[in-house]
Design an enzyme around this catalytic site. Structure first.
Site, PDB file in Angstrom:
ATOM      1  N   HIS A  84      66.019  56.440 -20.412  1.00  0.00           N
ATOM      2  CA  HIS A  84      66.796  56.822 -21.310  1.00  0.00           C
ATOM      3  C   HIS A  84      66.072  57.508 -22.469  1.00  0.00           C
ATOM      4  O   HIS A  84      64.797  57.303 -22.745  1.00  0.00           O
ATOM      5  CB  HIS A  84      67.896  55.577 -21.702  1.00  0.00           C
ATOM      6  CG  HIS A  84      66.970  54.091 -22.221  1.00  0.00           C
ATOM      7  ND1 HIS A  84      66.713  54.644 -23.649  1.00  0.00           N
ATOM      8  CD2 HIS A  84      66.344  52.777 -22.013  1.00  0.00           C
ATOM      9  CE1 HIS A  84      65.956  53.332 -23.397  1.00  0.00           C
ATOM     10  NE2 HIS A  84      65.933  52.387 -22.764  1.00  0.00           N
ATOM     11  N   ASP A  86      67.635  57.456 -25.961  1.00  0.00           N
ATOM     12  CA  ASP A  86      68.156  56.319 -27.579  1.00  0.00           C
ATOM     13  C   ASP A  86      66.673  55.322 -27.478  1.00  0.00           C
ATOM     14  O   ASP A  86      66.122  55.069 -26.248  1.00  0.00           O
ATOM     15  CB  ASP A  86      69.352  55.989 -26.995  1.00  0.00           C
ATOM     16  CG  ASP A  86      70.030  54.640 -26.382  1.00  0.00           C
ATOM     17  OD1 ASP A  86      68.895  55.383 -24.684  1.00  0.00           O
ATOM     18  OD2 ASP A  86      70.730  54.057 -26.713  1.00  0.00           O
ATOM     19  N   ASP A 116      59.805  51.622 -23.930  1.00  0.00           N
ATOM     20  CA  ASP A 116      61.655  50.972 -24.305  1.00  0.00           C
ATOM     21  C   ASP A 116      62.158  52.088 -24.999  1.00  0.00           C
ATOM     22  O   ASP A 116      62.419  52.688 -25.839  1.00  0.00           O
ATOM     23  CB  ASP A 116      61.589  49.911 -25.009  1.00  0.00           C
ATOM     24  CG  ASP A 116      63.610  49.593 -24.146  1.00  0.00           C
ATOM     25  OD1 ASP A 116      63.649  50.491 -23.198  1.00  0.00           O
ATOM     26  OD2 ASP A 116      64.045  49.099 -24.891  1.00  0.00           O
ATOM     27  N   GLU A 150      72.020  53.981 -23.833  1.00  0.00           N
ATOM     28  CA  GLU A 150      71.665  52.923 -22.840  1.00  0.00           C
ATOM     29  C   GLU A 150      71.496  51.661 -23.101  1.00  0.00           C
ATOM     30  O   GLU A 150      71.930  50.397 -23.561  1.00  0.00           O
ATOM     31  CB  GLU A 150      69.888  53.250 -22.249  1.00  0.00           C
ATOM     32  CG  GLU A 150      69.641  51.822 -21.014  1.00  0.00           C
ATOM     33  CD  GLU A 150      69.124  50.953 -21.806  1.00  0.00           C
ATOM     34  OE1 GLU A 150      69.089  49.957 -20.633  1.00  0.00           O
ATOM     35  OE2 GLU A 150      68.697  51.018 -23.428  1.00  0.00           O
ATOM     36  N   GLU A 151      70.546  51.933 -24.656  1.00  0.00           N
ATOM     37  CA  GLU A 151      70.549  50.439 -25.963  1.00  0.00           C
ATOM     38  C   GLU A 151      72.052  50.011 -26.660  1.00  0.00           C
ATOM     39  O   GLU A 151      72.082  48.896 -27.313  1.00  0.00           O
ATOM     40  CB  GLU A 151      69.387  50.856 -27.194  1.00  0.00           C
ATOM     41  CG  GLU A 151      68.705  50.889 -26.666  1.00  0.00           C
ATOM     42  CD  GLU A 151      67.542  50.397 -26.207  1.00  0.00           C
ATOM     43  OE1 GLU A 151      67.640  49.007 -25.631  1.00  0.00           O
ATOM     44  OE2 GLU A 151      66.408  50.737 -26.030  1.00  0.00           O
ATOM     45  N   GLU A 177      63.178  51.462 -15.349  1.00  0.00           N
ATOM     46  CA  GLU A 177      62.415  50.118 -16.521  1.00  0.00           C
ATOM     47  C   GLU A 177      62.885  48.781 -15.643  1.00  0.00           C
ATOM     48  O   GLU A 177      63.716  48.512 -15.220  1.00  0.00           O
ATOM     49  CB  GLU A 177      62.917  50.935 -17.710  1.00  0.00           C
ATOM     50  CG  GLU A 177      64.816  50.518 -17.717  1.00  0.00           C
ATOM     51  CD  GLU A 177      64.638  49.836 -19.637  1.00  0.00           C
ATOM     52  OE1 GLU A 177      64.702  50.236 -20.253  1.00  0.00           O
ATOM     53  OE2 GLU A 177      66.055  50.253 -20.153  1.00  0.00           O
TER      54      GLU A 177
END
Length: 442
Positions: A84, A86, A116, A150-151, A177
């Site tokens: 991802h 974001d 991340d 994603e977040e 991840e």
């Protein structure tokens, strides 16, 4: 590894992946609002320079996803590397360097998303570029999916939307991840391979009473007071221990030998501080109070009060199984139970697959004696969307061999950074998987 792939890895693979990661770190894709198209532009330009065609797929033009594909022969399984673009919020006042500066210092790249997961997303792109430069044609397609949102996930512009809109993104295998590396108390090294995740199944506990003016407490029946016992009972409750294929395989590595599940968990917990916390959470449901609601005005005794519990359950757990645990813990209390939201996630992939074998083979070459151990994630990643939509065998893996374990605490925290050597290792591991999966004949 195929000779063409090995040659295409190049002499400055480290510099290549560091440069791309820095470029991604320097664009602010804090979610919300996201603005992930800024990262897509970086990836598009890099892939184009390396002969990899890509496509923007967007529900919101400012929040694009990027899809790239190297075509295979159509005679083997497809493989996707997923990341991802974001990142979560970073307050510059809390950082020792600008969170979107992409500073290279002391062998580390600093910036929000370094771990991340812009570092892994960059490694994904470099792995695809290596494949394209090599000229080698795998048996199946190799895809890159760089997803938005994603977040947060609230706006449904990322993976949950992609799998509905683009069935052509079907992939047999995928890497994303969420794994860890542990040096155990007995000296062994363990890399976890995230093969699935627990399901989130939030529960609301409701108590009822009678409203009244707060200036005369006995005029009402305060529902909020009735929740004190709820908190105490659940805090004292020991959830039912449940075995799972993933936990059994993990304990076989961490705590070999006979014994009841509880005994094996305790032996495994003694191997590492993080495992002390993790293993009980993998052995059943977790029930954690996180939100409460009562009167909307300070001077009104609430006629209704509730507590929401964040509950994470093993894949396959039925709603009634979880509610039965609440009923057991709260037996005799006059409360009601309901789901606060629909369950989400809770999928798993098989343990013994060509992708796991490829990673195990690569790890043995990298670090002889190290173990690759399957794990369920206590949270969840967007891999569950791929499993649910396409039946994808999706794993979480990133070889954090050099990044200090304590730096993993900087994920979603100030001064996030990654040892750049792990970026190169990631590319090499992904190219190895491309080679092995690309050599499989369907």
């Amino acid at each position: 590894m195929h000779e063409l792939l090995a040659q295409a890895l190049g002499d400055d693979l480290l510099g290549e992946v560091v440069e791309l990661t820095r470029d991604l770190l320097r664009v602010d894709t804090t979610n919300p609002p996201g603005n992930e198209t800024l990262a897509v532009e970086v990836l598009e330009a890099y892939l184009a320079r390396n002969g990899v065609p890509s496509e923007r797929v967007a529900r919101d033009p400012a929040r694009a996803n990027l899809i790239a594909r190297v075509r295979g022969r159509g005679t083997g399984p497809s493989f996707a590397v997923v990341g991802h673009t974001d990142a979560v919020y970073a307050d510059p006042e809390d950082w020792s360097s600008p969170p979107f500066g992409g500073e290279l210092r002391d062998g580390h790249l600093w910036g929000r998303g370094a771990l991340d997961m812009k570092g892994q997303t960059a490694a994904n792109a470099v792995a695809l570029a290596v494949l394209a430069r090599s000229g080698w044609v795998p048996n199946g397609d190799v895809l890159l999916i760089a997803e938005a949102d994603e977040e947060d996930g609230v706006d449904e512009v990322g993976m949950s939307w992609l799998v509905r809109e683009r069935p052509d993104l079907h992939c047999d295998y995928a890497l994303t991840e969420a794994n860890y590396r542990h040096v155990l108390a007995d000296g062994r090294t363990v890399y976890t391979l995230v093969v699935g995740e627990k399901m989130t199944m939030p529960v609301r506990v409701i108590a009822r009473g009678v409203a009244g003016h707060a200036s005369v407490p006995t005029l009402g029946d305060n529902a909020l007071l009735k929740l004190a016992q709820v908190l105490e009972r659940i805090a004292a409750y020991a959830p039912v221990l449940r075995s799972s294929p993933e936990l059994d395989a993990m304990l076989d590595a961490l705590a070999p030998g006979d014994g009841a599940l509880e005994q094996r968990i305790e032996r495994g917990r003694a191997q590492h501080e993080q495992l002390w916390h993790l293993l009980p959470a993998l052995a059943g449901s977790t029930l954690v109070p996180t939100m409460a609601s009562a009167s909307r005005k300070r001077n009104v005794i609430p006629a209704e009060a509730s507590i929401e519990y964040d509950c994470r359950v093993l894949p396959g757990t039925a709603v009634e199984e979880l509610l039965d645990e609440f009923r057991l813990a709260l037996r005799g209390l006059d409360v009601e139970l309901e789901l606060a939201e629909l369950p989400l996630g809770g999928s798993r992939s098989p343990l013994d697959t060509p992708l796991r074998a490829a990673l195990d083979e690569w790890l043995k070459e990298l670090e002889p004696g190290a173990l690759l151990v399957p794990e369920l994630s206590t949270g969840f990643t967007d891999a569950h969307f791929l499993r649910e939509a396409f039946g994808t065998i999706a794993y979480g893996f990133f070889p954090l061999r050099h990044t200090a374990p304590e730096l993993l605490n900087a994920i979603h925290a100030p001064d996030e950074r990654i040892d750049v050597r792990d970026l190169e290792l990631a590319v090499r591991s992904f190219v190895h998987c491309i080679d092995r999966i690309g050599s499989v004949v369907a």
